[in-house]
Design an enzyme around this catalytic site. Structure first.
Site, PDB file in Angstrom:
ATOM      1  N   TYR A 186       0.820  -1.232   0.000  1.00 49.99           N
ATOM      2  CA  TYR A 186       0.000   0.000   0.000  1.00 49.99           C
ATOM      3  C   TYR A 186       0.846   1.272   0.000  1.00 49.99           C
ATOM      4  CZ  TYR A 186      -4.009  -2.846   1.651  1.00 49.99           C
ATOM      5  OH  TYR A 186      -5.007  -3.780   1.813  1.00 49.99           O
TER       6      TYR A 186
ATOM      7  N   HIS B 225      -0.877 -11.579   2.167  1.00 50.49           N
ATOM      8  CA  HIS B 225      -1.858 -10.697   1.517  1.00 50.49           C
ATOM      9  C   HIS B 225      -2.703 -11.456   0.490  1.00 50.49           C
ATOM     10  CE1 HIS B 225      -2.434  -6.212   0.314  1.00 50.49           C
ATOM     11  NE2 HIS B 225      -3.566  -6.881   0.223  1.00 50.49           N
TER      12      HIS B 225
HETATM   13  N1  LIG Z   1      -6.640  -7.870   1.933  1.00 55.86           N
HETATM   14  C1  LIG Z   1      -6.971  -7.320   0.794  1.00 55.86           C
HETATM   15  O1  LIG Z   1      -6.732  -7.875  -0.294  1.00 55.86           O
HETATM   16  C2  LIG Z   1      -7.650  -5.992   0.808  1.00 55.86           C
HETATM   17  C3  LIG Z   1      -8.328  -5.515  -0.322  1.00 55.86           C
HETATM   18  C4  LIG Z   1      -8.962  -4.279  -0.241  1.00 55.86           C
HETATM   19  C5  LIG Z   1      -8.911  -3.540   0.916  1.00 55.86           C
HETATM   20  N2  LIG Z   1      -8.231  -3.993   2.011  1.00 55.86           N
HETATM   21  C6  LIG Z   1      -8.162  -3.223   3.271  1.00 55.86           C
HETATM   22  O2  LIG Z   1      -9.492  -2.901   3.646  1.00 55.86           O
HETATM   23  C7  LIG Z   1      -9.634  -1.513   3.794  1.00 55.86           C
HETATM   24  C8  LIG Z   1     -11.028  -1.088   3.403  1.00 55.86           C
HETATM   25  O3  LIG Z   1     -11.344  -1.494   2.086  1.00 55.86           O
HETATM   26  P1  LIG Z   1     -11.580  -0.468   0.907  1.00 55.86           P
HETATM   27  O4  LIG Z   1     -10.799   0.754   1.176  1.00 55.86           O
HETATM   28  O5  LIG Z   1     -11.331  -1.157  -0.373  1.00 55.86           O
HETATM   29  O6  LIG Z   1     -13.151  -0.245   0.973  1.00 55.86           O
HETATM   30  P2  LIG Z   1     -14.187   0.519   1.962  1.00 55.86           P
HETATM   31  O7  LIG Z   1     -13.583   0.821   3.277  1.00 55.86           O
HETATM   32  O8  LIG Z   1     -15.445  -0.261   1.877  1.00 55.86           O
HETATM   33  O9  LIG Z   1     -14.457   1.870   1.194  1.00 55.86           O
HETATM   34  C9  LIG Z   1     -13.591   2.952   1.222  1.00 55.86           C
HETATM   35  C10 LIG Z   1     -14.119   3.954   0.203  1.00 55.86           C
HETATM   36  O10 LIG Z   1     -15.476   4.274   0.503  1.00 55.86           O
HETATM   37  C11 LIG Z   1     -15.621   5.645   0.779  1.00 55.86           C
HETATM   38  N3  LIG Z   1     -16.309   5.771   2.089  1.00 55.86           N
HETATM   39  C12 LIG Z   1     -15.817   5.416   3.316  1.00 55.86           C
HETATM   40  N4  LIG Z   1     -16.723   5.676   4.278  1.00 55.86           N
HETATM   41  C13 LIG Z   1     -17.807   6.194   3.654  1.00 55.86           C
HETATM   42  C14 LIG Z   1     -19.060   6.670   4.120  1.00 55.86           C
HETATM   43  N5  LIG Z   1     -19.362   6.659   5.416  1.00 55.86           N
HETATM   44  N6  LIG Z   1     -19.933   7.146   3.193  1.00 55.86           N
HETATM   45  C15 LIG Z   1     -19.632   7.157   1.884  1.00 55.86           C
HETATM   46  N7  LIG Z   1     -18.450   6.726   1.379  1.00 55.86           N
HETATM   47  C16 LIG Z   1     -17.542   6.247   2.255  1.00 55.86           C
HETATM   48  C17 LIG Z   1     -14.224   6.244   0.852  1.00 55.86           C
HETATM   49  O11 LIG Z   1     -14.173   7.453   0.110  1.00 55.86           O
HETATM   50  P3  LIG Z   1     -13.713   8.843   0.811  1.00 55.86           P
HETATM   51  O12 LIG Z   1     -12.252   8.710   1.073  1.00 55.86           O
HETATM   52  O13 LIG Z   1     -14.056   9.831  -0.266  1.00 55.86           O
HETATM   53  O14 LIG Z   1     -14.543   8.979   2.047  1.00 55.86           O
HETATM   54  C18 LIG Z   1     -13.355   5.205   0.148  1.00 55.86           C
HETATM   55  O15 LIG Z   1     -13.235   5.521  -1.227  1.00 55.86           O
HETATM   56  C19 LIG Z   1      -8.524  -0.924   2.909  1.00 55.86           C
HETATM   57  O16 LIG Z   1      -8.234   0.416   3.239  1.00 55.86           O
HETATM   58  C20 LIG Z   1      -7.414  -1.892   3.193  1.00 55.86           C
HETATM   59  O17 LIG Z   1      -6.782  -1.578   4.428  1.00 55.86           O
HETATM   60  C21 LIG Z   1      -7.639  -5.218   1.975  1.00 55.86           C
END
Ligand SMILES: NC(=O)c1ccc[n+]([C@@H]2O[C@H](COP(=O)([O-])OP(=O)(O)OC[C@H]3O[C@@H](n4cnc5c(N)ncnc54)[C@H](OP(=O)(O)O)[C@@H]3O)[C@@H](O)[C@H]2O)c1
Length: 268
Positions: A41, A99
């Site tokens: 990341y 990962h």
């Molecule tokens: N292990 C893996 O392969 C893997 C894959 C993906 C992710 N991850 C981990 O999981 C974490 C979370 O997953 P993710 O970032 O893909 O998805 P997520 O947390 O479901 O969504 C984050 C996105 O949604 C928006 N958001 C967040 N809160 C919101 C709300 N209350 N209302 C409206 N929009 C909102 C954010 O935009 P804004 O910034 O504009 O608010 C951001 O673009 C990652 O940061 C990472 O640490 C792991």
């Protein structure tokens, strides 16, 4: 810090640079005590910087990192984790995950899972786990590492993609499910059933999604760049859904998996 993984954590994908540090610091000030980073990341440095700026003690923050695919080969994992610890600025992380399994099975799971166990023995990580592992791979991991060694499987899971077969398997095997994409990247606003539940609780659909995941006993690691969303997502831990709300969400039509890169395992 106890041996349990704080159930509501802060994801750090895309939280790079000064804005990233500010968002992570804000998350810590809001109350989050679990930060989820990864070698791929580019946020290990931001995590360390925010931890230092927060003034919190090291043992007050639970840090997860993940080993990238390039570091799964023989002799590579532990040096890469030492580098991650140096980048974050800690002696050890709390949890280290594989990962992704090696694409197309090109490296046998024994090769990297045994190194992961060695990293725990070398005290570079307190706990170990996996991410994006299927049922077949979890069974292999259990055979290699022993029962209860895998603390969590971090997988895509939210109300629109409940990943039920895999989550049920994890529950049965005592493996904590950690939900990534837990707020479906903000895609739930058009789902009427989600909106109705949210209205009843004077909450956002994202808070409902997080409360739903926590109610199932899962951990969830939402991220946002925006202070008001970082805060409102955190407040989801105070929201109690009713059994009827949970049934409504259980019954939502399911969409396709959002994260499915080339080389992903054969999903369940
Ligand atoms: N292990 C893996 O392969 C893997 C894959 C993906 C992710 N991850 C981990 O999981 C974490 C979370 O997953 P993710 O970032 O893909 O998805 P997520 O947390 O479901 O969504 C984050 C996105 O949604 C928006 N958001 C967040 N809160 C919101 C709300 N209350 N209302 C409206 N929009 C909102 C954010 O935009 P804004 O910034 O504009 O608010 C951001 O673009 C990652 O940061 C990472 O640490 C792991």
């Amino acid at each position: 810090m106890t041996d349990s993984i704080p159930r509501l954590g802060f994801g750090t994908w895309a939280r790079t640079g000064a804005d990233g540090v500010a968002a992570i610091l804000y998350a810590l000030e809001t109350g989050y005590r679990h930060l989820d980073t990864a070698q791929s990341y580019g946020t290990e440095q931001s995590v360390g910087e925010a931890m230092r700026q927060s003034g919190l003690r090291r043992d007050e923050i639970f840090v997860t990192t993940k080993i990238k695919v390039d570091n799964l080969g023989p002799g590579k994992l532990l040096p890469s984790l030492r580098q991650s610890c140096d980048t974050i600025g800690v002696d050890q992380v709390d949890l280290t995950l594989i990962h992704w399994p090696a694409p197309h099975g090109r490296i046998e799971p024994e090769v990297y899972l045994e190194q992961l166990a060695e990293a725990r023995e070398a005290a570079r990580t307190r706990m170990i786990g996996v991410s994006n592992f299927t049922i077949a791979l979890l069974e292999k991991a259990e055979a290699i590492l022993g029962k209860r060694a895998v603390a969590t499987n971090q997988i895509e899971l939210n109300p629109l993609f409940q990943n039920r077969k895999l989550a049920d398997h994890c529950n049965k095997r005592g493996i904590l499910v950690t939900c990534y994409q837990p707020v479906a990247q903000g895609r739930m606003g058009d789902i009427e059933q989600m909106r109705l539940v949210a209205e009843r609780h004077e909450a956002t659909v994202e808070q409902v999604a997080l409360a739903y995941e926590l109610s199932k006993g899962y951990a969830a690691i939402p991220t946002s760049s925006k202070p008001e969303r970082i805060r409102s997502n955190w407040q989801a831990h105070m929201l109690s859904l009713t059994a009827a709300d949970i049934e409504t969400i259980d019954a939502l039509p399911q969409s396709l998996r959002a994260i499915d890169p080339a080389g992903a395992p054969l999903w369940d």
